[in-house]
Design a protein around this motif. Structure first.
Motif, mmCIF file in Angstrom:
data_model
loop_
_atom_site.group_PDB
_atom_site.id
_atom_site.type_symbol
_atom_site.label_atom_id
_atom_site.label_comp_id
_atom_site.label_asym_id
_atom_site.label_seq_id
_atom_site.Cartn_x
_atom_site.Cartn_y
_atom_site.Cartn_z
ATOM 1 N N LEU A 98 -99.860 73.741 -83.971
ATOM 2 C CA LEU A 98 -101.183 73.339 -83.506
ATOM 3 C C LEU A 98 -101.866 74.428 -82.687
ATOM 4 C CD1 LEU A 98 -100.377 69.659 -82.439
ATOM 5 C CD2 LEU A 98 -101.173 70.515 -84.659
ATOM 6 N N SER A 99 -101.154 74.989 -81.728
ATOM 7 C CA SER A 99 -101.748 76.013 -80.862
ATOM 8 C C SER A 99 -100.659 76.716 -80.067
ATOM 9 C CB SER A 99 -102.774 75.392 -79.897
ATOM 10 O OG SER A 99 -102.139 74.473 -79.010
ATOM 11 N N VAL A 100 -101.047 77.820 -79.432
ATOM 12 C CA VAL A 100 -100.163 78.551 -78.535
ATOM 13 C C VAL A 100 -100.934 78.842 -77.262
ATOM 14 C CG1 VAL A 100 -98.846 80.659 -78.141
ATOM 15 C CG2 VAL A 100 -98.856 79.609 -80.414
ATOM 16 N N LYS A 101 -100.328 78.574 -76.117
ATOM 17 C CA LYS A 101 -100.967 78.833 -74.840
ATOM 18 C C LYS A 101 -100.052 79.660 -73.945
ATOM 19 C CE LYS A 101 -103.927 74.715 -74.777
ATOM 20 N NZ LYS A 101 -104.319 73.497 -74.016
ATOM 21 N N THR A 102 -100.660 80.644 -73.289
ATOM 22 C CA THR A 102 -99.943 81.454 -72.309
ATOM 23 C C THR A 102 -100.323 80.985 -70.917
ATOM 24 O OG1 THR A 102 -99.936 83.364 -73.794
ATOM 25 C CG2 THR A 102 -99.555 83.791 -71.459
ATOM 26 N N ASP A 103 -99.364 80.852 -70.044
ATOM 27 C CA ASP A 103 -99.613 80.423 -68.674
ATOM 28 C C ASP A 103 -100.591 81.400 -68.019
ATOM 29 O OD1 ASP A 103 -99.502 79.850 -65.931
ATOM 30 O OD2 ASP A 103 -97.397 79.249 -66.040
ATOM 31 N N PRO A 104 -101.753 80.931 -67.544
ATOM 32 C CA PRO A 104 -102.724 81.844 -66.928
ATOM 33 C C PRO A 104 -102.200 82.519 -65.668
ATOM 34 C CG PRO A 104 -103.339 79.544 -66.537
ATOM 35 C CD PRO A 104 -102.220 79.527 -67.539
ATOM 36 N N ASP A 105 -101.167 81.965 -65.086
ATOM 37 C CA ASP A 105 -100.601 82.540 -63.866
ATOM 38 C C ASP A 105 -99.403 83.440 -64.141
ATOM 39 O OD1 ASP A 105 -102.433 81.183 -62.203
ATOM 40 O OD2 ASP A 105 -101.203 79.369 -62.297
ATOM 41 N N SER A 106 -98.930 83.453 -65.391
ATOM 42 C CA SER A 106 -97.763 84.275 -65.718
ATOM 43 C C SER A 106 -97.723 84.579 -67.208
ATOM 44 C CB SER A 106 -96.468 83.562 -65.323
ATOM 45 O OG SER A 106 -95.345 84.292 -65.782
ATOM 46 N N PRO A 107 -97.833 85.869 -67.580
ATOM 47 C CA PRO A 107 -97.733 86.237 -68.988
ATOM 48 C C PRO A 107 -96.320 86.051 -69.541
ATOM 49 C CG PRO A 107 -97.777 88.196 -67.641
ATOM 50 C CD PRO A 107 -98.036 87.041 -66.717
ATOM 51 N N ASN A 108 -95.397 85.705 -68.665
ATOM 52 C CA ASN A 108 -94.006 85.556 -69.095
ATOM 53 C C ASN A 108 -93.654 84.145 -69.538
ATOM 54 O OD1 ASN A 108 -93.535 88.256 -68.352
ATOM 55 N ND2 ASN A 108 -93.237 87.639 -66.232
ATOM 56 N N ARG A 109 -94.625 83.240 -69.508
ATOM 57 C CA ARG A 109 -94.367 81.861 -69.920
ATOM 58 C C ARG A 109 -95.379 81.454 -70.985
ATOM 59 N NH1 ARG A 109 -95.443 76.396 -68.709
ATOM 60 N NH2 ARG A 109 -93.547 75.087 -68.702
ATOM 61 N N GLN A 110 -94.873 80.967 -72.096
ATOM 62 C CA GLN A 110 -95.722 80.632 -73.233
ATOM 63 C C GLN A 110 -95.227 79.348 -73.884
ATOM 64 O OE1 GLN A 110 -97.483 83.825 -75.894
ATOM 65 N NE2 GLN A 110 -95.841 83.071 -77.169
ATOM 66 N N ILE A 111 -96.176 78.516 -74.329
ATOM 67 C CA ILE A 111 -95.831 77.247 -74.976
ATOM 68 C C ILE A 111 -96.450 77.204 -76.359
ATOM 69 C CG2 ILE A 111 -95.913 74.732 -74.858
ATOM 70 C CD1 ILE A 111 -96.262 74.946 -71.863
ATOM 71 N N THR A 112 -95.639 76.912 -77.363
ATOM 72 C CA THR A 112 -96.115 76.694 -78.723
ATOM 73 C C THR A 112 -96.122 75.188 -78.972
ATOM 74 O OG1 THR A 112 -95.150 78.792 -79.459
ATOM 75 C CG2 THR A 112 -95.710 77.191 -81.164
ATOM 76 N N PHE A 113 -97.299 74.657 -79.280
ATOM 77 C CA PHE A 113 -97.454 73.227 -79.515
ATOM 78 C C PHE A 113 -97.342 72.943 -81.015
ATOM 79 C CE2 PHE A 113 -99.575 74.136 -75.546
ATOM 80 C CZ PHE A 113 -99.181 73.085 -74.728
ATOM 81 N N LEU A 114 -96.422 72.040 -81.353
ATOM 82 C CA LEU A 114 -96.106 71.751 -82.742
ATOM 83 C C LEU A 114 -96.483 70.319 -83.094
ATOM 84 C CD1 LEU A 114 -92.585 73.351 -82.513
ATOM 85 C CD2 LEU A 114 -94.551 74.397 -83.632
ATOM 86 N N ARG A 115 -96.611 70.094 -84.376
ATOM 87 C CA ARG A 115 -96.933 68.752 -84.845
ATOM 88 C C ARG A 115 -95.845 67.771 -84.408
ATOM 89 N NH1 ARG A 115 -97.121 68.373 -91.156
ATOM 90 N NH2 ARG A 115 -94.884 68.572 -90.765
ATOM 91 N N GLY A 116 -96.259 66.513 -84.162
ATOM 92 C CA GLY A 116 -95.291 65.496 -83.755
ATOM 93 C C GLY A 116 -94.956 65.551 -82.285
ATOM 94 N N GLU A 117 -95.872 66.107 -81.461
ATOM 95 C CA GLU A 117 -95.669 66.188 -80.004
ATOM 96 C C GLU A 117 -94.416 66.983 -79.641
ATOM 97 O OE1 GLU A 117 -95.829 62.265 -78.395
ATOM 98 O OE2 GLU A 117 -97.968 62.019 -78.815
ATOM 99 N N ARG A 118 -94.134 67.997 -80.422
ATOM 100 C CA ARG A 118 -93.022 68.898 -80.111
ATOM 101 C C ARG A 118 -93.563 70.170 -79.469
ATOM 102 N NH1 ARG A 118 -91.458 66.769 -85.315
ATOM 103 N NH2 ARG A 118 -89.405 65.769 -85.233
ATOM 104 N N GLN A 119 -92.732 70.795 -78.641
ATOM 105 C CA GLN A 119 -93.121 72.027 -77.967
ATOM 106 C C GLN A 119 -91.954 73.007 -77.957
ATOM 107 O OE1 GLN A 119 -94.542 71.356 -73.977
ATOM 108 N NE2 GLN A 119 -95.953 69.719 -74.601
ATOM 109 N N LEU A 120 -92.292 74.282 -78.066
ATOM 110 C CA LEU A 120 -91.322 75.350 -77.876
ATOM 111 C C LEU A 120 -91.778 76.166 -76.681
ATOM 112 C CD1 LEU A 120 -88.806 76.897 -78.839
ATOM 113 C CD2 LEU A 120 -90.340 78.335 -80.189
#
Length: 261
Positions: free
Chosen positions: A147-169
């Motif tokens: 669905l999307s990828v977001k990087t923590d605005p306060d830290s480039p070292n943390r990133q979340i990949t949002f997947l279908r079915g309310e899953r996250q990496l």
């Protein structure tokens, strides 16, 4: 199946973080040459900030990634989920877009620059991490699955990949090192934690990726890269102490970058 595929196939890493530590001379080059004889790298420092890439990596690129080798050093006693299935990806290239952009250095003193403007020396070259990771994830998993990828605005070292079915990496960089050679080669390594959330049980593992980028002397800007991604068991795994400092899976990729601007 999606959970296993995400954790085990989302291995290719375009390093997005600052090389806050230089490795010992030649250590990273030697590490790549010794594949698949690997242990955890010790000459890394805690992650902080964003990775400054060399100027010759600036711009937009079409990347072709090919898995050329893989190994399970502790098989048959310990094998990660999906490892055998990944053999089907051998020599099957996958293409996606990436870009590296200029941004203001976080060390810039804005009070001195506010009236004079930002000079070129104050700009650094970094990866557009959200754009790159989204393209990479969709290339591996399909457009509908990511669905999307977001990087923590306060830290480039943390990133979340949002997947279908309310899953996250969730990927969190913990340590890194860099190495620059005189022959237009830039080598990076980073260690990070991957947490997959949304399944019946959260899945955590530790990953280390080492990549050697090499500028080619061609009429059209081109780069080749040799990348090895190593997967280690997390302390929560019952086989953690049995594995010790050895990886349980190794993936080697050939990367080819072709300029599109």
């Amino acid at each position: 199946m999606l959970a296993i595929k995400v954790i085990c196939n989302f291995c290719l890493v375009l390093l997005f973080v600052l090389g806050g530590s230089d490795a010992k001379a030649g250590e990273l080059s030697e590490r790549l040459a010794n594949f698949p004889q690997w242990d955890k790298l010790t000459s890394v420092q805690p992650a902080s900030g964003d990775l400054v890439y060399p100027e010759w990596m600036a711009g937009d690129w079409q990347v072709k990634s090919t898995l050329v080798d893989l190994a399970a050093p502790l098989a048959p006693d310990i094998v990660t989920p999906g490892f055998e299935g990944n053999r089907r990806q051998l020599n099957q290239p996958i293409s996606f877009l990436v870009r590296f952009v200029k941004q203001r250095s976080p060390n810039l003193n804005l009070g001195l620059k506010v009236f004079s403007g930002i000079d070129k020396k104050s700009l650094i070259l970094v990866a557009d991490r959200a754009y790159n990771s989204l393209n990479l994830a969709r290339a591996y998993l399909g457009d509908e699955a990511v669905l999307s990828v977001k990087t923590d605005p306060d830290s480039p070292n943390r990133q979340i990949t949002f997947l279908r079915g309310e899953r996250q990496l969730v990927s969190i960089v913990t340590a890194r090192a860099t190495e620059t050679t005189s022959d237009d080669k830039f080598i990076t390594t980073e260690a990070f934690q991957q947490l997959f959330k949304g399944g019946s049980v959260p899945y955590l593992n530790s990953v280390e990726s080492t990549t050697a980028y090499h500028k080619l002397l061609t009429s059209i800007p081109s780069i080749e890269a040799d990348q090895v991604t190593a997967v280690y068991l997390s302390p929560q795994d019952p086989d953690y102490f049995k594995a010790g400092s050895q990886p349980v899976a190794l993936y080697r990729y050939r990367l080819e970058f072709f300029s599109i601007k």
